[in-house]
Design a protein around this motif. Structure first.
Motif, PDB file in Angstrom:
ATOM      1  N   PRO A   1      58.999  12.174   3.285  1.00 35.19           N
ATOM      2  CA  PRO A   1      58.813  13.610   3.047  1.00 35.19           C
ATOM      3  C   PRO A   1      58.573  14.341   4.353  1.00 35.19           C
ATOM      4  N   LEU A   2      59.032  15.579   4.426  1.00 35.29           N
ATOM      5  CA  LEU A   2      58.919  16.358   5.658  1.00 35.29           C
ATOM      6  C   LEU A   2      58.828  17.827   5.290  1.00 35.29           C
ATOM      7  N   SER A   3      57.971  18.548   5.989  1.00 35.92           N
ATOM      8  CA  SER A   3      57.891  19.987   5.769  1.00 35.92           C
ATOM      9  C   SER A   3      58.999  20.678   6.548  1.00 35.92           C
TER      10      SER A   3
ATOM     11  N   SER B   1      58.892  21.001  10.394  1.00 40.37           N
ATOM     12  CA  SER B   1      58.954  19.745  11.157  1.00 40.37           C
ATOM     13  C   SER B   1      57.621  19.023  11.175  1.00 40.37           C
ATOM     14  N   GLN B   2      56.743  19.304  10.217  1.00 41.36           N
ATOM     15  CA  GLN B   2      55.465  18.621  10.156  1.00 41.36           C
ATOM     16  C   GLN B   2      55.527  17.500   9.122  1.00 41.36           C
ATOM     17  N   PRO B   3      55.052  16.320   9.463  1.00 43.10           N
ATOM     18  CA  PRO B   3      55.061  15.220   8.495  1.00 43.10           C
ATOM     19  C   PRO B   3      53.932  15.363   7.484  1.00 43.10           C
ATOM     20  N   LEU B   4      53.904  14.457   6.552  1.00 49.23           N
ATOM     21  CA  LEU B   4      52.850  14.424   5.545  1.00 49.23           C
ATOM     22  C   LEU B   4      51.601  13.812   6.170  1.00 49.23           C
ATOM     23  N   THR B   5      50.498  14.556   6.167  1.00 43.65           N
ATOM     24  CA  THR B   5      49.283  14.088   6.833  1.00 43.65           C
ATOM     25  C   THR B   5      48.087  13.970   5.906  1.00 43.65           C
ATOM     26  N   ASP B   6      48.207  14.386   4.648  1.00 51.29           N
ATOM     27  CA  ASP B   6      47.054  14.399   3.758  1.00 51.29           C
ATOM     28  C   ASP B   6      47.057  13.150   2.881  1.00 51.29           C
ATOM     29  N   PRO B   7      46.153  12.208   3.093  1.00 51.68           N
ATOM     30  CA  PRO B   7      46.131  10.987   2.279  1.00 51.68           C
ATOM     31  C   PRO B   7      45.755  11.227   0.826  1.00 51.68           C
ATOM     32  N   LYS B   8      45.254  12.418   0.488  1.00 50.00           N
ATOM     33  CA  LYS B   8      44.885  12.685  -0.901  1.00 50.00           C
ATOM     34  C   LYS B   8      46.094  12.664  -1.832  1.00 50.00           C
ATOM     35  N   LEU B   9      47.278  12.774  -1.268  1.00 48.47           N
ATOM     36  CA  LEU B   9      48.478  12.777  -2.101  1.00 48.47           C
ATOM     37  C   LEU B   9      48.845  11.382  -2.592  1.00 48.47           C
ATOM     38  N   ILE B  10      48.163  10.368  -2.098  1.00 43.92           N
ATOM     39  CA  ILE B  10      48.418   9.024  -2.618  1.00 43.92           C
ATOM     40  C   ILE B  10      48.043   8.980  -4.094  1.00 43.92           C
ATOM     41  N   GLY B  11      48.932   8.472  -4.904  1.00 44.93           N
ATOM     42  CA  GLY B  11      48.695   8.391  -6.340  1.00 44.93           C
ATOM     43  C   GLY B  11      49.192   9.584  -7.111  1.00 44.93           C
ATOM     44  N   CYS B  12      49.712  10.611  -6.424  1.00 45.53           N
ATOM     45  CA  CYS B  12      50.243  11.786  -7.127  1.00 45.53           C
ATOM     46  C   CYS B  12      51.685  11.523  -7.565  1.00 45.53           C
TER      47      CYS B  12
ATOM     48  N   PRO C   1      45.291  -4.631   4.855  1.00 47.39           N
ATOM     49  CA  PRO C   1      45.454  -3.538   3.889  1.00 47.39           C
ATOM     50  C   PRO C   1      45.321  -2.147   4.499  1.00 47.39           C
ATOM     51  N   SER C   2      44.580  -2.007   5.615  1.00 49.31           N
ATOM     52  CA  SER C   2      44.402  -0.682   6.207  1.00 49.31           C
ATOM     53  C   SER C   2      45.662  -0.169   6.892  1.00 49.31           C
ATOM     54  N   VAL C   3      46.702  -1.005   6.983  1.00 51.40           N
ATOM     55  CA  VAL C   3      47.979  -0.543   7.551  1.00 51.40           C
ATOM     56  C   VAL C   3      48.569   0.583   6.706  1.00 51.40           C
ATOM     57  N   ARG C   4      48.124   0.719   5.460  1.00 54.66           N
ATOM     58  CA  ARG C   4      48.675   1.753   4.578  1.00 54.66           C
ATOM     59  C   ARG C   4      48.445   3.164   5.100  1.00 54.66           C
ATOM     60  N   TRP C   5      47.502   3.333   6.054  1.00 51.12           N
ATOM     61  CA  TRP C   5      47.228   4.676   6.579  1.00 51.12           C
ATOM     62  C   TRP C   5      48.177   5.058   7.707  1.00 51.12           C
ATOM     63  N   PHE C   6      49.086   4.166   8.091  1.00 48.36           N
ATOM     64  CA  PHE C   6      49.975   4.450   9.222  1.00 48.36           C
ATOM     65  C   PHE C   6      50.803   5.718   9.026  1.00 48.36           C
ATOM     66  N   PRO C   7      51.436   5.958   7.886  1.00 42.82           N
ATOM     67  CA  PRO C   7      52.301   7.146   7.777  1.00 42.82           C
ATOM     68  C   PRO C   7      51.547   8.471   7.757  1.00 42.82           C
TER      69      PRO C   7
ATOM     70  N   VAL D   1      56.857   7.102  17.077  1.00 41.39           N
ATOM     71  CA  VAL D   1      58.024   7.915  16.754  1.00 41.39           C
ATOM     72  C   VAL D   1      57.656   8.862  15.625  1.00 41.39           C
ATOM     73  N   GLN D   2      58.064  10.111  15.759  1.00 42.21           N
ATOM     74  CA  GLN D   2      57.847  11.107  14.709  1.00 42.21           C
ATOM     75  C   GLN D   2      59.150  11.847  14.458  1.00 42.21           C
TER      76      GLN D   2
END
Length: 1216
Positions: free
Chosen positions: A635-637, A640-651, A801-807, A991-992
């Protein structure tokens, strides 16, 4: 024989004693004495019914049968069963054969059921009667269904000789079981036989009743009785806590009562709702004591019953026609019914009319019980959703026989439905003809739940049948995708209310307004039943074109992969003019990687992307997940801003506009371009599928409750016991390193196995404040820090498991690290700083502490209320200067820049051969080469640069596609032996992706310049066109080489000495060097392969002939000096081909003005020192001149045309 009789008598006595005990307990109140006469009547009724079977003459009592109460059935009978006291074994076997092959017949239980038939459930008052039928005793009440009911049976005690009991399904335990009464109930006590009226009942028939209704003010009659043959009975309508139905009577004398006069009677007294079960079309009835009433909201009047009205079967001799002093006009017609003009206008666009008919058929399948969809006779779909049928739906299962009266037949409704549909409106009715002998099937959960939601679609959303069928299909797809992974079925298919919207309808809502016509007719129950001509949602319809579907992610990925390989054409990827001159290695390298982008608009019907957003701890990327699979996503805004809010996990993410990207990797061994259409040379195929979409095009919905199970555990069993308080700390990210497998030190004694590289990454940043603790729903004030601890640099290690925060982690963003832990742990985020680890590595890395992020810790995006002065800092990405990038200074330094990817291909990394020992030369791994155009401010002609990616950074992250804009951070700058600047990935590289590749791939035409502009200092184009003149040919070479080892191949045969070359194919390669000038400067131009034919002015056939003549020697080379020319080998000076080419190169057909598209031979990334100017003699008449001359420009031909012709497409394409 006597002993057997004595034994039988003992069994009978025991059975009789048990029967009396049961009867006294279930039929008589506890505070009253039992009625022995009634008890004996029950036993006599059972005995008489038992002896009615000819096979049961040996015993006078059913000794194998036992009595069962209503409460025992509801409590202890968990499985469906049936009991057939009045049936012989042969009769049961014959009945069981109706199940057909493979059918599961109801098991027979030897049970006796007694009860009172009633229309009241428990202690319900008369006003609350709903038309349901019950069997009751002292222990409870149980719903039941009976095919043909007599009103005189209500309130009487019966023995039910043939019945079946179906307990509630396990998936819907909120319901109760019900009885199906097959045969006629046997009364325990004789029913009173009505002798009939002493005098005939005066009645009105429909013709006069209609006349009186029309002229009600002229002829007033007090509560008349109406008689006639029942033409139709409407559905039982429930609205605003009221129930009613409408019966229509016709003339008795008419062969077809549909033709003569008709009169309608509305029945809305609660105690009379049971009449709806009794009335049967085709039978004659008398309805007594009727009055005229006005339908609320309508302009016409109708006959209605009152509480004292009765329903009586019409018998000859018991009625007489009421004589009235009226004269019926000859033009007497049925009462005119007004037509809703608004509804008529709403039907103008519909093109098909349904047919109204009667149908008798057998249910063969249940499509969706909650939606009221079934299959009749294996050919027709039956839709009962437009009637409020609740009790009957529990009976309908395969084997049930139904009679449909006034049902609509709709064909070709579309929306994915291929079979004809029978649909009932409120005007028609469904009659039960026979029960099923089959056990209820275990239905899928999505067909059991959601009845109230489907009712809402019909009655509130006013969906027409084609759209309703499509919506039910979509809800099935959604339920199969999401349940029970995201939600339980009853949660997903719940009724939508203003404060609690249904998730299912929210997923359909974005296209809701387009699908539902604003002029759709509004349903009016009275109008639907009474109006003539008939008008209902099924009367007119149009074929629905399937709007879209919700494919599973697995199906979508397979479809993309299928299309990618179906469109894979090596000849299309390698245009023939280029491919014909490539070696086998070059061919297979170019084919090794390619990609296909499928925009959502190419799918028909349209596909909607739907899944739960998850962060993978195995791959470190975002994924969309459903029941079938997980699909990587990007996903991309639009900024040109990437997704930065982890609260969207599970949505839940719903996207209609997206791109399905398929990266193809091919392992092939094509010998040459001639075999490109032979699939046998492809040994390996591999595809990577993912989706790209903009956040603005996505509908993101939170899951109603936390049923989503993320990959990370929520609790750590290793934590000490005691009260746990969440702690957090804010930090500002300055840099994120690459996600790759790294080696980490293992504590002594941790494991006997050698450590393996672990997928991980590191983030460097700055602590912004001290630790904060959760106080109720807010974070408390941060702990105070000493002066030495302010702005403390920190390095965070994410692994496991903490690798999930990379994106979610990106530079210049503030995040909150949250950790659950014991309340007595004061320094949770500083625990590793107190270890005995040497601080020297941290000092070299520019950090003061190092912290490993635990698997149970979570990440949150910082809010503006946290640190306002930090969040307002610049979000600009780091950029290296162009001077730093393209200079021969500071090699092996780290650089950062933004660039557009021009091309991508697999290659051998430039340093890999240096790292591999000679004996392991075959272990050289393939890398990825990106050619990018740098994005530099105020740079009209962006320079090009090569970036190499090799292990352990393979495969590259998703999104690195030609045309994409990407920011590369901390690449290592290298300078090759030929003084070319290039970059390589290193562990510090991040890379971004800033933007996706554009949908249109057309590029702007190359600029037209003078050659002298290339000599000016400053920015010059890397590729351009110019109009110039060919002065003379410097050299010409034609080769035939082996396609495998590139050795010269005379006569098309490889000249390799060891004869180990496996190739049997030779390819031609040609090159020519020209001297051109345009009046401002001169340049040498190198043209290769098919461009040589354009330089020589030869047609394709002539050029082919030249190449064939050169096949014999395998090599023809000419070096031109001044105005003459000589071959490279003096012995071949008089070769006809050499003579022809020497003559041709000196002719005006070659030395002519042309339009040249070119690229600089010296790329901007080439840092070779510039050649100095040289002194050159010129003769101007008799005067010799000596002057400084700039070095000749060196160009590579992209295309060559005659003046005045438009540019070829390849001339405007970027060439690397």
């Amino acid at each position: 024989m006597d002993a057997c009789g004595v034994q039988a008598s003992a069994f009978e006595q025991a059975w009789l004693e048990a029967a009396r005990t049961f009867i006294q307990a279930t039929l008589f109140p506890a505070d009253k004495e039992p009625d022995k006469l009634l008890t004996q009547s029950v036993i006599d009724c059972v005995k008489e019914t038992w002896l009615s079977q000819r096979e049961n003459q040996d015993f006078t009592l059913p000794l194998n049968y036992s009595f069962v109460s209503v409460q025992n059935l509801k409590t202890h009978q968990r499985l469906p069963c049936c009991s057939c006291l009045s049936w012989s074994s042969n009769a049961y076997q014959a009945w069981s054969q109706g199940a057909g092959p493979g059918g599961s017949v109801l098991p027979q239980q030897q049970l006796l059921l007694l009860g009172t038939l009633t229309d009241q459930s428990g202690d319900l008052e008369q006003e609350c009667r709903s038309g349901s039928l019950y069997v009751s005793d002292n222990t409870g009440t149980l719903d039941c269904e009976l095919i043909d009911l007599d009103l005189s049976w209500l309130g009487h005690l019966f023995l039910f000789p043939s019945w079946s009991y179906l307990p509630p399904a396990k998936k819907n335990s909120s319901r109760e079981g019900h009885l199906e009464l097959w045969g006629t109930p046997v009364p325990v006590l004789p029913l009173a036989v009505s002798p009939g009226p002493l005098i005939p009942i005066p009645v009105l028939y429909p013709e006069k009743a209609s006349y009186l209704l029309r002229y009600r003010k002229k002829h007033k009659l007090q509560e008349p009785n109406l008689a006639g043959k029942l033409v139709r009975v409407s559905a039982l309508v429930s609205t605003q806590n009221k129930r009613y139905f409408i019966a229509t009577l016709g003339e008795l004398a008419e062969a077809d009562s549909q033709v003569g006069s008709q009169v309608s009677i509305i029945v809305q007294i609660p105690a009379q709702m049971m009449w709806h079960r009794v009335l049967r079309p085709g039978r004659a009835y008398v309805l007594t004591k009727l009055r005229v009433t006005k339908i609320r909201g309508h302009h016409y009047y109708i006959w209605t019953t009152i509480p004292s009205s009765d329903l009586i079967p019409l018998r000859p001799g018991h009625v007489r026609e009421l004589e009235l002093d009226i004269s019926l006009e000859a033009d007497l017609t049925p009462l005119p019914q007004p037509t809703n003009s608004e509804d008529s206008r709403g039907q103008e666009g519909l093109v098909r009319s349904s047919k109204v008919l009667h149908y008798l058929g057998t249910v063969t399948d249940v499509l969706n019980e909650s939606a009221g969809l079934y299959v009749l006779d294996g050919q027709l779909i039956l839709c009962l959703a437009y009637q409020q049928i609740h009790g009957l739906r529990r009976v309908i299962r395969p084997g049930v026989r139904l009679e449909l009266r006034d049902v609509h037949l709709l064909q070709s409704v579309g929306g994915g439905t291929t079979r004809p549909v029978l649909a009932l409106c409120l005007h028609g009715t469904v009659l039960l003809q026979s029960f099923s002998c089959l056990q209820p099937e275990t239905l899928p959960s999505y067909t059991v739940h959601g009845a109230s939601l489907y009712e809402q679609l019909v009655w509130e959303c006013q969906l027409g049948l084609p759209l309703y069928l499509w919506v039910t299909k979509m809800l099935k797809e959604l339920a199969l995708k999401l349940c029970p992974f995201v939600l339980r079925y009853h949660q997903f298919l719940k009724h939508s209310s203003p404060g609690n919207p249904s998730l299912a309808l929210q997923l359909l809502a974005p296209s809701w307004d387009v699908l539902i016509s604003p002029v759709s007719p509004i349903r009016h129950a009275h109008s639907e039943i009474l109006e003539e001509p008939h008008n209902c949602p099924h009367q007119k319809y149009s074929q629905l074109q399937t709007p879209y579907s919700f494919p599973t992610l697995l199906v979508l990925a397979k479809e993309g992969e299928h299309r990618a390989w179906a469109t894979f054409d090596p000849k299309a990827l390698l245009p023939l003019p280029e491919a014909a001159h490539m070696t086998s290695c070059q061919l297979n390298r170019h084919l090794a990687w390619s990609w296909l982008c499928l925009p959502s608009c190419v799918f028909q019907p349209a596909q909607v992307l739907l899944g739960v957003l998850v962060a993978s701890s195995h791959k470190g990327c975002l994924q969309l997940r459903d029941q079938s699979a997980s699909l990587p996503c990007m996903p991309l805004s639009e900024t040109s801003q990437p997704l930065t809010d982890p609260k969207l996990i599970g949505c839940l993410v719903r996207v209609e506009k997206f791109r399905l990207v398929v990266e193809r990797e091919v392992g092939s061994s094509f010998p040459s371009w001639k075999e490109l259409d032979m699939q046998g040379f492809i040994q390996k195929k591999k595809a990577r599928v993912y989706v790209q979409f903009f956040l603005a095009d996505a509908l993101i919905l939170p899951v109603p409750r936390a049923t989503f199970d993320s990959e990370s555990p929520q609790t750590d069993p290793s934590c000490p016991e005691g009260p746990h308080v969440e702690q957090s700390r804010l930090f500002l990210v300055s840099h994120k390193e690459a996600l790759m497998k790294r080696n980490f030190c293992v504590l002594p004694g941790a494991s006997s196995q050698p450590p393996k590289p672990t997928l991980s990454f590191c983030v460097s940043g700055t602590w912004l404040c001290g630790t904060q603790r959760k106080e109720r729903s807010r974070w408390g004030p941060p702990e105070s820090l000493g002066v030495e601890n302010r702005d403390q640099k920190v390095s965070l290690i994410f692994l496991g498991p903490s690798v999930r925060w990379f994106p979610f982690l990106y530079p210049n963003q503030v995040y909150r690290l949250v950790a659950p832990g014991p309340s007595q742990t004061p320094m949770l985020f500083e625990m590793e700083g107190s270890s005995g680890t040497s601080q020297r590595p941290l000092e070299l890395a520019g950090t003061q502490s190092c912290l490993t992020v635990q698997k149970e810790w979570t990440l949150e995006l910082g809010s503006p209320q946290d640190i306002p002065n930090v969040l307002d800092t610049s979000k600009a990405l780091p950029e290296s200067s162009l001077t730093h990038l393209l200079s021969d200074k500071l090699p092996n330094s780290l650089v950062s820049f933004s660039a557009e990817i021009l091309s991508r291909m697999l290659c051998e990394p430039p340093l890999s051969l240096c790292r591999i020992k000679p004996e392991n030369a075959g272990a050289v791994k393939t890398g990825v080469k990106l050619t990018v155009a740098l994005e530099i401010d105020d740079c009209e002609y962006p320079p090009h640069l090569d970036i190499y990616i090799e292990d352990p950074h393979l495969p590259p992250q998703i999104g690195l596609l030609p045309g994409a804009r990407v920011h590369f951070s901390q690449l290592e700058k290298k300078i090759s032996r030929s003084n070319i600047v290039y970059c390589c990935f290193r562990p510090t590289t991040s890379v971004q992706v800033l933007s996706f590749p554009p949908e249109t791939k057309a590029r702007a035409p190359l600029p037209h310049i003078y050659l002298a502009e290339l000599l000016q200092s400053g920015q010059v184009p890397f590729q351009a066109t110019t109009s110039c003149h060919i002065v003379f040919v410097l050299s010409l070479q034609i080769l035939w080489v082996c396609a495998h080892c590139t050795s010269v191949s005379p006569q098309g045969r490889c000249s390799r000495q060891d004869h180990n070359c496996p190739a049997q194919t030779a390819i031609s390669q040609a090159s020519v060097r020209l001297l051109v000038e345009d009046g401002t400067a001169e340049a040498t131009v190198t043209c290769r392969n098919h461009h040589v034919a354009a330089v020589l002015g030869l047609s394709p056939s002539q050029w082919t002939s030249v190449l064939e003549h050169a096949r014999g020697p395998g090599r023809v080379a000419l070096q031109f000096k001044g105005l003459g020319a000589q071959t490279e080998s003096p012995s071949k000076t008089h070769d006809p081909l050499a003579l022809f080419l020497r003559t041709l190169c000196a002719s005006p057909s070659v030395l002519r003005p042309v339009k040249l598209s070119f690229a600089l031979e010296k790329r901007p990334s080439d840092v070779t020192p510039l050649e100095p100017t040289r002194l050159q003699h010129f003769q101007c008449g008799e005067l010799p001149l000596l002057t400084n001359v700039n070095p000749r420009l060196r160009l590579v031909c992209l295309s060559l045309q005659e003046p005045g012709l438009s540019s070829l497409p390849e001339a405007s394409a970027a060439s690397s």
